[in-house]
Design an enzyme around this catalytic site. Structure first.
Site, short mmCIF file in Angstrom:
data_model
loop_
_atom_site.label_atom_id
_atom_site.label_comp_id
_atom_site.label_asym_id
_atom_site.label_seq_id
_atom_site.Cartn_x
_atom_site.Cartn_y
_atom_site.Cartn_z
N LYS A 1 0.83 -1.21 0.00
CA LYS A 1 0.00 0.00 0.00
C LYS A 1 0.86 1.25 0.00
CE LYS A 1 -3.76 -2.52 2.19
NZ LYS A 1 -4.39 -2.97 3.45
N GLN B 1 -5.01 -1.93 9.45
CA GLN B 1 -4.75 -3.22 8.83
C GLN B 1 -5.28 -4.36 9.71
OE1 GLN B 1 -3.35 -3.81 5.73
NE2 GLN B 1 -3.97 -5.93 6.13
N ASP C 1 -11.54 2.04 3.57
CA ASP C 1 -11.79 0.60 3.41
C ASP C 1 -13.28 0.32 3.25
OD1 ASP C 1 -9.66 -1.13 3.18
OD2 ASP C 1 -9.21 -1.14 5.32
#
Length: 551
Positions: free
Chosen positions: A320, A364, A387
Site C-alpha cells: 500500500k 490493517q 476501506d
C-alpha cells in the site's frame, strides 16, 4: 532515387536513408520492419487472453523469438549469398542495416526461439503459433515496404498497368513484388483475424491456414522475382528458387494438417483477466487526478495503522505504501507493538480523525486478539473510512447511495468492466458471506442488475447452485475449493482467494488449471483480484480528498 509507375502516372522520390546520426545512417528499411514488428507484438499481446495465454509469459517468448528471428533471417541470407561475404565476413554485421534479411530464415528462427520459451514457460505452443501467424502477417505486410525504399526484391518486366520503373530495374517496368506480398499478407491478416474470432475450432488452425495462405502467395510471387536465392542443384535442368521449394512444402504441410485435424474441436481455455494491467490503469488515473489537485494546493494523505508483526499484514502495508508513492499520495505509517491495548489504538484513531491533514484512515486487519476489530472499525470517521468497513458506509452500499466501496469487491467490478463482461441479467453466484467480500460483492453485482445468489458453508447442494452461475465469485478462503465440476461451461470465474497449497505454492480458491479449461474468463492467483484491491484503495483515498475539499 526516382521511382515511377508510368501507366498509373505516379512518381516518387525514394531515399533509403531516413536520417543520420553522425556517420551512421538509419535506413527506412529498418524503421519499417521495426514498426511492423511493434504492431505485431501489440496485436499479439491484446489477443493473448483470448487464447488463454498470460501476456507476461507471451512477451518473454516474443523477445526471444524476435532475437532468434533476426539471427535466423541474417544467417539464412548469408548462407545463400556466401560468395559476397566469404572474403570479408565482417560484412555480415557491418552491412546488416543495408538489408539482407531472408524472410524464411526469420520465420524459422522466430518459431524455434519462441517455441522453446513457450515450452519452458508452459504456454500452449499451438496457441502461440496461431498468434505468431497473425503477427507474421502484420509484420510481413508492413515490412515488405522496406523492399520498396531499398528498391530491391522486384520482379521480371511487365506490361501491366502497375509496372514499376527505377534506375535499379534496368530501365524497364517490372512487377512490384513488394506490393503483391504486402497486400496479400494484409488481406490474409484481415481474413484470419475475423476467422479466429468467430469460426476457429481448435488451437493451431490459424497457423495451418497461414502456412497455406502465405505459401501459396510465395510460390506465385517468387516465380516473378529476379533476386531470389536458388537451391544448389537442378531438377530436370531447372534450378528452383529456395523460396519456391519451401513455399510448396508449406502449402502441402498446411493442407495435410488441416485435413488431419478437420474434425478436431478444442476448448480454447479461459481468457485470462489481468489484474496487474487493469490496476496499473486505475492507479495511473488516480495519479493524474492527484497531480491536478496538487497544482490547486490540495494534498492527499493516507494514514495506515498496523498492530503487531504479522508477516502477511506487513507485506500488505508495504504494498500500500508503494502504491501511495506511485500515485502521489502521502503515506503515514503508524506501527504499534503486538501488546497495544484497545484503548491505545482507539486513541490513535481519534487523533487521526481530528487531523485535517489526514484524508483516509486504514487499520490493517487482523488485529491482535485483545482488540475488538468491530469497535475499531466503528471508531473511524466514515468520511475517512477508505476501506468502507464502517456500518454507515456499509448501509449506504446497501441502498446504492455510497461514497466509498469495499476495495476487493469494487476491484472485481473494475475487472469486469475492463473486460466488457456485462453483469446485467446474468446469474451471479458468490461463494462466501464475509462482511469484507461476500456480502458487499453480492450488493455490487445486484446494483449492476445481476441475479445474485450468496452461498456459504451451510448451503445445500453447493455444486448444483454454482453450476448455474454465469459469473462465479469465489471468496471462501480454501485452497482450490472450486473444482471444474462446480463450474458451468463458459462461465466467468473470479477468484478472490489467497492461499497456499500442500506444496506451499500460492493459489486461490479455484483449481485454476482445470477450471480455466472450462471457463470463458478467469482471474489468476496471483495477478488477478489482488492488485485491484490496492488500486481501489487509492481510488477511495482520492475520493475522500475530493469530498473533504469539495473539489
Amino acid at each position: 532515387m526516382q521511382v515511377t509507375f508510368p501507366k498509373l502516372g505516379l512518381e516518387f522520390f525514394v531515399n533509403s536513408t531516413a536520417f543520420s546520426i553522425g556517420s551512421f545512417e538509419v535506413k527506412w528499411y529498418g524503421i519499417i520492419i521495426a514498426t511492423g514488428l511493434l504492431l505485431a507484438v501489440l496485436y499479439a499481446m491484446k489477443r493473448s487472453p483470448f487464447y488463454g495465454i498470460d501476456p507476461d509469459k507471451l512477451l518473454d517468448a516474443v523477445i526471444v523469438g524476435v532475437i532468434c528471428a533476426v539471427v535466423g533471417a541474417r544467417l539464412y541470407y548469408v548462407i545463400f549469398t556466401w560468395d559476397y561475404f566469404k572474403d570479408d565476413p565482417i560484412r555480415i554485421i557491418t552491412d546488416f542495416h543495408q538489408g539482407g534479411l531472408a524472410i524464411y530464415g526469420g520465420i524459422i528462427g522466430g518459431l524455434l526461439g519462441g517455441g522453446i520459451v513457450a515450452k519452458v514457460k508452459k504456454i500452449n505452443v499451438l496457441a502461440c503459433l496461431d498468434l505468431a501467424a497473425l503477427g507474421f502477417l502484420i509484420g510481413q505486410g508492413m515490412g515488405r515496404w522496406g523492399n520498396f525504399t531499398n528498391q530491391e526484391a522486384f520482379g521480371t518486366p511487365t506490361d501491366l498497368p502497375w509496372g514499376m520503373l527505377s534506375e535499379n530495374t534496368g530501365g524497364v517496368a517490372v512487377h512490384p513484388c513488394f506490393l503483391y506480398e504486402s497486400l496479400w499478407c494484409l488481406l490474409g491478416f484481415v481474413l484470419l483475424h475475423f476467422f479466429s474470432k468467430k469460426l476457429q475450432s481448435y488451437k493451431g488452425q490459424i497457423f495451418f491456414m497461414y502456412l497455406v495462405w502465405y505459401g501459396f502467395e510465395r510460390m506465385l510471387v517468387e516465380g516473378l522475382r529476379t533476386d531470389s536465392l536458388y537451391v544448389p542443384f537442378s531438377i530436370f535442368g531447372y534450378t528452383p528458387r529456395v523460396s519456391q521449394v519451401l513455399s510448396a512444402l508449406l502449402v502441402v504441410a498446411g493442407v495435410a494438417l488441416l485435413i488431419i485435424f478437420r474434425n478436431r474441436k478444442d476448448r480454447f481455455g479461459a481468457m485470462i483477466i489481468d489484474g496487474k494491467m487493469v490496476s496499473t490503469k486505475v492507479k495511473d488515473e488516480v495519479k493524474e487526478e492527484i497531480l491536478a489537485l496538487k497544482d490547486k494546493g490540495v494534498k492527499a494523505t493516507l494514514a495506515v495503522v498496523i498492530v503487531g508483526d504479522n508477516p502477511a499484514s506487513r507485506v500488505y502495508v508495504n504494498n500500500k505504501k508503494k502504491a501511495c508513492e506511485y500515485t502521489g499520495i502521502e503515506s503515514l505509517e503508524f506501527a504499534l507493538p503486538e501488546a497495544t491495548t484497545q484503548a491505545e489504538l482507539l486513541k490513535l484513531v481519534e487523533e487521526l480523525n481530528n487531523r485535517e491533514d489526514v484524508n483516509g484512515i486504514l487499520v490493517q486487519l487482523p488485529l491482535p486478539k485483545q482488540i475488538d476489530e468491530k469497535a475499531v472499525i466503528e471508531a473511524i470517521d466514515p468520511r475517512k473510512d477508505v476501506d468502507a468497513f464502517h456500518k454507515s458506509n456499509v448501509g449506504r452500499i446497501m441502498i446504492g447511495d455510497y461514497d466509498f466501496l469495499p476495495c476487493t469487491p469494487a476491484g472485481v467490478m473494475e475487472l469486469l468492466k475492463a473486460y466488457d463482461i456485462d453483469v446485467d441479467g446474468k446469474e451471479c453466484v458468490v461463494i462466501g458471506r464475509s462482511n469484507i467480500v461476500g456480502k458487499p460483492m453480492a450488493m455490487l453485482l445486484l446494483h449492476a442488475n445481476g441475479t445474485v445468489t450468496v452461498t456459504h458453508s451451510r448451503t445445500l447442494n453447493l455444486k448444483k447452485v454454482t453450476s448455474r452461475a454465469d459469473i462465479l465469485v469465489a471468496a471462501i478462503g480454501k485452497a482450490k475449493f472450486v473444482t471444474a465440476d462446480m463450474v458451468k461451461q463458459g462461465a466467468v470465474v473470479i477468484d478472490v482467494g489467497m492461499n497456499r497449497d500442500k506444496d506451499g505454492k500460492l493459489c486461490g480458491d479455484v483449481d485454476f488449471d482445470k477450471v480455466s479449461q472450462k471457463a470463458s474468463a478467469i482471474t489468476p492467483v496471483p495477478g488477478g483480484v489482488g492488485p485491484m484491491t490496492i488500486a481501489v484503495l487509492m481510488k477511495n483515498t482520492l475520493k475522500a480528498v475530493k469530498l473533504q475539499n469539495k473539489c
